[in-house]
Motif scaffolding. Structure first.
Motif, PDB file in Angstrom:
ATOM      1  N   GLN A  55      44.954  41.236  38.600  1.00  0.00           N
ATOM      2  CA  GLN A  55      44.938  41.972  37.485  1.00  0.00           C
ATOM      3  C   GLN A  55      43.252  42.908  37.438  1.00  0.00           C
ATOM      4  N   ASP A  56      42.383  41.904  37.821  1.00  0.00           N
ATOM      5  CA  ASP A  56      41.090  42.601  37.950  1.00  0.00           C
ATOM      6  C   ASP A  56      40.900  43.732  39.166  1.00  0.00           C
ATOM      7  N   ILE A  93      43.444  45.182  40.125  1.00  0.00           N
ATOM      8  CA  ILE A  93      44.271  46.558  39.638  1.00  0.00           C
ATOM      9  C   ILE A  93      43.461  47.425  38.894  1.00  0.00           C
ATOM     10  N   MET A 109      41.235  49.606  40.828  1.00  0.00           N
ATOM     11  CA  MET A 109      41.861  50.423  41.507  1.00  0.00           C
ATOM     12  C   MET A 109      42.086  51.788  40.727  1.00  0.00           C
ATOM     13  N   ILE A 110      42.436  51.344  39.326  1.00  0.00           N
ATOM     14  CA  ILE A 110      42.700  52.304  38.348  1.00  0.00           C
ATOM     15  C   ILE A 110      41.288  53.220  38.095  1.00  0.00           C
ATOM     16  N   LYS A 138      40.691  55.506  40.921  1.00  0.00           N
ATOM     17  CA  LYS A 138      41.530  56.478  41.071  1.00  0.00           C
ATOM     18  C   LYS A 138      41.065  57.439  39.755  1.00  0.00           C
ATOM     19  N   LYS A 139      40.366  57.001  38.583  1.00  0.00           N
ATOM     20  CA  LYS A 139      39.899  57.911  37.638  1.00  0.00           C
ATOM     21  C   LYS A 139      38.722  58.691  38.161  1.00  0.00           C
ATOM     22  N   VAL A 154      51.926  47.870  43.934  1.00  0.00           N
ATOM     23  CA  VAL A 154      50.906  48.617  43.023  1.00  0.00           C
ATOM     24  C   VAL A 154      50.460  49.773  43.551  1.00  0.00           C
ATOM     25  N   LEU A 160      50.594  53.357  41.474  1.00  0.00           N
ATOM     26  CA  LEU A 160      49.523  54.142  40.761  1.00  0.00           C
ATOM     27  C   LEU A 160      49.601  55.604  41.515  1.00  0.00           C
ATOM     28  N   ARG A 208      50.282  42.726  35.218  1.00  0.00           N
ATOM     29  CA  ARG A 208      51.130  41.591  35.737  1.00  0.00           C
ATOM     30  C   ARG A 208      51.555  40.830  34.538  1.00  0.00           C
ATOM     31  N   THR A 210      49.713  37.760  33.181  1.00  0.00           N
ATOM     32  CA  THR A 210      48.504  38.394  32.519  1.00  0.00           C
ATOM     33  C   THR A 210      48.342  37.728  31.072  1.00  0.00           C
TER      34      THR A 210
END
Lengths: 50, 135
Positions: free
Chosen positions: A31-32, A34, A37-38, A41-42, B94, B98, B107, B110
């Protein structure tokens, strides 16, 4: 004295290893990762790289 | 999520307990589920009918995958705010989600508090574009 081996268990593990030997394992993303990545992207969007 | 009107959300997941979980999380954030889909096709149709502010999509669903549903929803409404909520977490999926335009990707394993945090942050970052009338 002697370590005892469960032959059936060993056989099973060897068979499983052989079955999966040629398979490419998918790379899982945390999750970290991800979130990172976001964030990237920003930043790319804000700087016009996307 | 302290806006005056409640956030209208849609959740698409073939597992009832996940839909219930999302419902609970959103309720605690002054948001409400206005549509529930059990497969990808239904998700696209219900999006068309309800135009929710926020959409949650699972990946592995019957009839149509969440990735396909995501693409169709974004073609229909490029402003759609979609969060993927799934057990699938391989790099390829993923990245595809995105790149296709998902606002976030959560996920299912989480921790609940972190899920709430991600939803709140995503909403805060995108609410202006959702709440601004087209013109």
């Amino acid at each position: 004295m002697f370590k005892r081996y469960d032959l059936q268990q060993m056989k099973k593990e060897i068979q499983e290893d052989e079955q999966h030997a040629g398979e490419a394992k998918p790379r899982l993303v945390s999750q970290d990762a991800i979130a990172e990545m976001i964030r990237q992207k920003k930043v790319a969007k804000e700087t016009g790289r996307e | 999520m302290n806006d005056t009107r409640k956030i209208r959300a849609m959740v698409a997941d073939d597992e009832l307990h996940i839909r219930m979980l999302v419902k609970q999380v959103l309720k605690s954030m002054n948001a409400e589920i206005t549509a529930e889909a059990r497969d990808g096709n239904q998700a696209v149709e219900l999006y068309r009918q309800n135009k929710p502010d926020l959409t949650f999509l699972d990946i592995n669903m019957p009839v149509k995958t969440g990735v396909e549903a995501l693409k169709e929803i974004l073609v229909m409404d490029p402003k759609a705010l979609v969060i993927m909520l799934t057990s699938v977490s391989d790099m390829d999926t993923v990245t595809r989600c995105l790149a296709a335009g998902a606002a976030n990707y959560i996920r299912k394993d989480t921790p609940l508090e972190q899920i709430k945090g991600i939803i709140k942050t995503t909403w805060t970052e995108h609410k202006e574009k959702i709440l601004t009338p087209e013109g």
